[in-house]
Design a protein around this motif. Structure first.
Motif, PDB file in Angstrom:
ATOM      1  N   VAL A 189      -8.693  14.773   7.629  1.00 31.49           N
ATOM      2  CA  VAL A 189      -8.496  13.484   8.311  1.00 31.49           C
ATOM      3  C   VAL A 189      -9.183  12.369   7.517  1.00 31.49           C
ATOM      4  CG1 VAL A 189      -8.880  12.183  10.428  1.00 31.49           C
ATOM      5  CG2 VAL A 189      -8.335  14.617  10.540  1.00 31.49           C
ATOM      6  N   MET A 190     -10.426  12.629   7.089  1.00 31.75           N
ATOM      7  CA  MET A 190     -11.148  11.637   6.280  1.00 31.75           C
ATOM      8  C   MET A 190     -10.370  11.283   5.008  1.00 31.75           C
ATOM      9  SD  MET A 190     -13.656  10.550   7.860  1.00 31.75           S
ATOM     10  CE  MET A 190     -14.340   9.534   6.593  1.00 31.75           C
ATOM     11  N   ALA A 191      -9.841  12.344   4.380  1.00 27.77           N
ATOM     12  CA  ALA A 191      -9.073  12.108   3.139  1.00 27.77           C
ATOM     13  C   ALA A 191      -7.863  11.227   3.440  1.00 27.77           C
ATOM     14  CB  ALA A 191      -8.635  13.432   2.535  1.00 27.77           C
ATOM     15  N   ALA A 192      -7.178  11.511   4.569  1.00 23.15           N
ATOM     16  CA  ALA A 192      -5.987  10.731   4.930  1.00 23.15           C
ATOM     17  C   ALA A 192      -6.354   9.262   5.133  1.00 23.15           C
ATOM     18  CB  ALA A 192      -5.358  11.304   6.194  1.00 23.15           C
ATOM     19  N   ILE A 193      -7.533   9.036   5.783  1.00 22.77           N
ATOM     20  CA  ILE A 193      -7.960   7.648   6.008  1.00 22.77           C
ATOM     21  C   ILE A 193      -8.188   6.935   4.672  1.00 22.77           C
ATOM     22  CG2 ILE A 193      -9.855   6.217   6.891  1.00 22.77           C
ATOM     23  CD1 ILE A 193     -10.161   8.237   9.154  1.00 22.77           C
ATOM     24  N   THR A 194      -8.859   7.631   3.729  1.00 24.97           N
ATOM     25  CA  THR A 194      -9.134   7.022   2.418  1.00 24.97           C
ATOM     26  C   THR A 194      -7.829   6.667   1.689  1.00 24.97           C
ATOM     27  OG1 THR A 194     -11.020   8.528   2.354  1.00 24.97           O
ATOM     28  CG2 THR A 194     -10.540   7.267   0.349  1.00 24.97           C
ATOM     29  N   TYR A 195      -6.866   7.630   1.679  1.00 24.28           N
ATOM     30  CA  TYR A 195      -5.590   7.369   0.994  1.00 24.28           C
ATOM     31  C   TYR A 195      -4.898   6.161   1.604  1.00 24.28           C
ATOM     32  CZ  TYR A 195      -6.108  12.047  -0.997  1.00 24.28           C
ATOM     33  OH  TYR A 195      -6.560  13.121  -1.655  1.00 24.28           O
ATOM     34  N   LEU A 196      -4.925   6.146   2.933  1.00 21.25           N
ATOM     35  CA  LEU A 196      -4.233   5.064   3.635  1.00 21.25           C
ATOM     36  C   LEU A 196      -4.810   3.703   3.238  1.00 21.25           C
ATOM     37  CD1 LEU A 196      -2.084   4.605   5.850  1.00 21.25           C
ATOM     38  CD2 LEU A 196      -3.982   4.331   7.445  1.00 21.25           C
ATOM     39  N   SER A 197      -6.158   3.630   3.198  1.00 21.27           N
ATOM     40  CA  SER A 197      -6.741   2.325   2.856  1.00 21.27           C
ATOM     41  C   SER A 197      -6.432   1.950   1.403  1.00 21.27           C
ATOM     42  CB  SER A 197      -8.247   2.312   3.136  1.00 21.27           C
ATOM     43  OG  SER A 197      -8.877   3.348   2.455  1.00 21.27           O
ATOM     44  N   TYR A 198      -6.339   2.977   0.522  1.00 24.95           N
ATOM     45  CA  TYR A 198      -5.932   2.662  -0.867  1.00 24.95           C
ATOM     46  C   TYR A 198      -4.548   2.038  -0.897  1.00 24.95           C
ATOM     47  CZ  TYR A 198      -9.746   4.908  -3.441  1.00 24.95           C
ATOM     48  OH  TYR A 198     -10.954   5.208  -3.973  1.00 24.95           O
ATOM     49  N   ILE A 199      -3.644   2.685  -0.142  1.00 25.18           N
ATOM     50  CA  ILE A 199      -2.256   2.204  -0.164  1.00 25.18           C
ATOM     51  C   ILE A 199      -2.186   0.773   0.386  1.00 25.18           C
ATOM     52  CG2 ILE A 199       0.037   2.493   0.874  1.00 25.18           C
ATOM     53  CD1 ILE A 199      -0.552   5.529   0.830  1.00 25.18           C
ATOM     54  N   LEU A 200      -2.862   0.558   1.531  1.00 20.06           N
ATOM     55  CA  LEU A 200      -2.768  -0.767   2.143  1.00 20.06           C
ATOM     56  C   LEU A 200      -3.432  -1.837   1.273  1.00 20.06           C
ATOM     57  CD1 LEU A 200      -3.142   0.026   5.910  1.00 20.06           C
ATOM     58  CD2 LEU A 200      -1.157  -0.866   4.696  1.00 20.06           C
ATOM     59  N   ASN A 201      -4.547  -1.447   0.611  1.00 17.36           N
ATOM     60  CA  ASN A 201      -5.161  -2.386  -0.337  1.00 17.36           C
ATOM     61  C   ASN A 201      -4.186  -2.767  -1.445  1.00 17.36           C
ATOM     62  OD1 ASN A 201      -7.717  -3.260   0.368  1.00 17.36           O
ATOM     63  ND2 ASN A 201      -8.569  -1.213   0.004  1.00 17.36           N
ATOM     64  N   GLY A 202      -3.446  -1.756  -1.899  1.00 18.58           N
ATOM     65  CA  GLY A 202      -2.441  -2.006  -2.945  1.00 18.58           C
ATOM     66  C   GLY A 202      -1.413  -3.021  -2.465  1.00 18.58           C
ATOM     67  N   VAL A 203      -0.948  -2.790  -1.224  1.00 13.99           N
ATOM     68  CA  VAL A 203       0.058  -3.706  -0.674  1.00 13.99           C
ATOM     69  C   VAL A 203      -0.500  -5.125  -0.589  1.00 13.99           C
ATOM     70  CG1 VAL A 203       1.427  -4.263   1.377  1.00 13.99           C
ATOM     71  CG2 VAL A 203       1.245  -1.901   0.604  1.00 13.99           C
ATOM     72  N   MET A 204      -1.780  -5.209  -0.176  1.00 16.73           N
ATOM     73  CA  MET A 204      -2.410  -6.516  -0.047  1.00 16.73           C
ATOM     74  C   MET A 204      -2.495  -7.222  -1.406  1.00 16.73           C
ATOM     75  SD  MET A 204      -5.169  -6.509   2.835  1.00 16.73           S
ATOM     76  CE  MET A 204      -6.702  -7.281   2.459  1.00 16.73           C
ATOM     77  N   MET A 205      -2.885  -6.445  -2.420  1.00 10.29           N
ATOM     78  CA  MET A 205      -2.961  -7.003  -3.772  1.00 10.29           C
ATOM     79  C   MET A 205      -1.601  -7.523  -4.210  1.00 10.29           C
ATOM     80  SD  MET A 205      -5.934  -6.979  -4.996  1.00 10.29           S
ATOM     81  CE  MET A 205      -5.910  -7.034  -6.749  1.00 10.29           C
ATOM     82  N   PHE A 206      -0.582  -6.738  -3.875  1.00 13.00           N
ATOM     83  CA  PHE A 206       0.770  -7.119  -4.266  1.00 13.00           C
ATOM     84  C   PHE A 206       1.152  -8.462  -3.642  1.00 13.00           C
ATOM     85  CE2 PHE A 206       5.402  -7.013  -3.896  1.00 13.00           C
ATOM     86  CZ  PHE A 206       5.704  -6.812  -5.230  1.00 13.00           C
ATOM     87  N   ALA A 207       0.761  -8.641  -2.394  1.00 11.81           N
ATOM     88  CA  ALA A 207       1.068  -9.904  -1.711  1.00 11.81           C
ATOM     89  C   ALA A 207       0.387 -11.075  -2.428  1.00 11.81           C
ATOM     90  CB  ALA A 207       0.621  -9.844  -0.267  1.00 11.81           C
ATOM     91  N   MET A 208      -0.874 -10.835  -2.823  1.00 12.43           N
ATOM     92  CA  MET A 208      -1.606 -11.870  -3.560  1.00 12.43           C
ATOM     93  C   MET A 208      -0.892 -12.224  -4.866  1.00 12.43           C
ATOM     94  SD  MET A 208      -4.506 -12.706  -2.121  1.00 12.43           S
ATOM     95  CE  MET A 208      -6.081 -12.214  -1.511  1.00 12.43           C
ATOM     96  N   ILE A 209      -0.539 -11.155  -5.619  1.00 11.39           N
ATOM     97  CA  ILE A 209       0.103 -11.383  -6.917  1.00 11.39           C
ATOM     98  C   ILE A 209       1.423 -12.120  -6.717  1.00 11.39           C
ATOM     99  CG2 ILE A 209       1.236 -10.235  -8.861  1.00 11.39           C
ATOM    100  CD1 ILE A 209      -0.892  -8.057  -8.618  1.00 11.39           C
TER     101      ILE A 209
END
Ligand code: UTP
Ligand code: MG
Length: 383
Positions: A78-98
């Motif tokens: 579960v912890m691993a899933a949470i970490t992956y999820l935040s990586y993905i969402l951070n990526g999406v956020m970065m993409f929005a910025m770019i």
């Protein structure tokens, strides 16, 4: 800002400070409003993204918690899933910025490209040199300003000026005199007909070669914040001091130049603010004379001179610059009555072109101008 600083005198003279302040305030407010709008939109974005991110984490914990109890999933998973999820969402956020930076960049790129891609309308031609010197010919020339409302400024103008001849253009304000002469150095291209200089169409010249043949003193003289000497030498950077003085002498400028303590080294303020109107005009004429071109164009360049000084100037042009073709625009008949021919311009047409005496006999418009100027001051004969 720039308009207000440059036009400070006008603003003060018309006591429009408050009005201009309001206008400036309004422009500023527009900018503030736009920026505020953008910032507001951006400031919504971060919390929304955070809510999405944390809601997702809560969902994973909720679903993961049930799975840990029932389906044998370990808490580590579960912890691993949470970490992956935040990586993905951070990526999406970065993409929005770019994406935001890219769309800004694209808008700027389009504007810059527009400027860089702008092809000069006046392109070089490839004419061979001719033996003629200083002949100007306009054949059935019609002209409308590009980008204007399509209004015809010149209509079917025909004019031949022989080398060494002095032709004056006379006509009411807005009749098209300046437009007519700006076709000769090809500041604009004709819409119809052709302009020939020394027998060659101006479109066939290399632009720099064509303009080397022509010296022009513009209606609104442009001076630079340099010394008087440098301002005159603008017309011919290689000229010696003697040549500069000779040109100034012919333009009747020496007297006022040497009334200044520093003579030729006197500094001219920006846009010639430190000089009188007539002094500016005489410097502009000196500059044009120093260029030593085949064709000399004076666009209303003596309007601020008194008639005596003007007469001396024209006398100097007649004697010292005899071989130069002279095209002189003026409002006063007294200024131009000595010209070889006077072309009367009316509403974009040349209605007559003849010496003074002949026009007095045959041209009604000319007689009208003559009479109105006689009434105003009776100075028609200058001297
Ligand atoms: P001109 O500038 O040729 O008139 O404008 P002019 O005879 O020299 O007038 P003065 O004696 O200096 O005052 C002729 C017409 O061309 C238009 C003007 O509106 C005017 O009616 N024009 C001028 C333009 O459309 N665009 C310009 O850049 C200049
Ligand atoms: Mg003009």
């Amino acid at each position: 800002m720039q308009e207000n600083v440059a036009g400070a005198r006008v603003v003060k003279a018309y006591v429009r400070e408050d009005y201009e302040k309001k206008r400036f305030g309004k422009a500023n407010q527009d900018l503030v409003d736009t920026q505020l709008h953008i910032l507001l939109m951006l400031s919504y974005m971060t919390p929304i993204m955070n809510i999405v991110l944390n809601a997702a984490v809560v969902a994973v914990i909720y679903v993961g918690g049930i799975r840990v109890q029932t389906a044998g999933v370990t808490p580590g998973n579960v912890m691993a899933a949470i970490t992956y999820l935040s990586y993905i969402l951070n990526g999406v956020m970065m993409f929005a910025m770019i994406f935001q930076s890219v769309s800004r960049g694209m808008a700027s790129y389009r504007r810059i490209k527009e400027v860089l891609d702008c092809e000069p309308v006046i392109a070089d031609g490839s004419a061979a040199a001719t033996s003629q010197k200083g002949r100007v010919e306009l054949n059935h020339v019609s002209f409308a300003y590009p980008g204007g409302n399509g209004e015809q400024v010149l209509t079917d103008v025909n004019l031949v000026i022989e080398p060494g001849e002095t032709v004056a253009l006379l006509g009411s304000t807005g009749s098209g005199k300046t437009s007519l002469v700006s076709l000769i150095p090809r500041f604009y291209d004709v819409t119809d007909g052709e302009v020939l200089v020394d027998g060659v169409n101006v479109k066939d010249y290399k632009v720099s070669e064509l303009r080397d043949k022509i010296a022009i003193a513009l209606q609104k003289s442009e001076l630079f914040s340099k010394t008087i000497r440098e301002n005159i030498k603008w017309g011919n950077p290689e000229a010696t001091d003697e040549q500069v003085l000779a040109a100034a002498e012919a333009a009747q400028a020496t007297e006022f130049i040497f009334s200044k303590p520093e003579g030729l080294d006197t500094m001219v303020a920006e846009k010639g603010m430190s000089l009188s109107g007539g002094q500016k005009q005489r410097l502009a004429i000196s500059r044009a004379l120093l260029k030593n071109a085949e064709i000399l164009i004076l666009d209303d360049s003596t309007s601020a001179l008194d008639l005596k000084t003007e007469a001396r100037l024209y006398e100097a042009l007649r004697t010292t610059y005899r071989q130069v073709t002279k095209i002189i625009i003026a409002q006063r008949i007294a200024s131009v009555r000595g010209a070889d021919r006077i072309a009367v311009v009316d509403n974009g047409r040349i209605v007559a072109c003849a010496p003074h005496e002949e026009l007095m006999r045959s041209c009604e418009i000319y007689q009208d101008i003559y009479r109105s100027q006689l009434k105003e001051g009776g100075e028609i004969y200058g001297e």
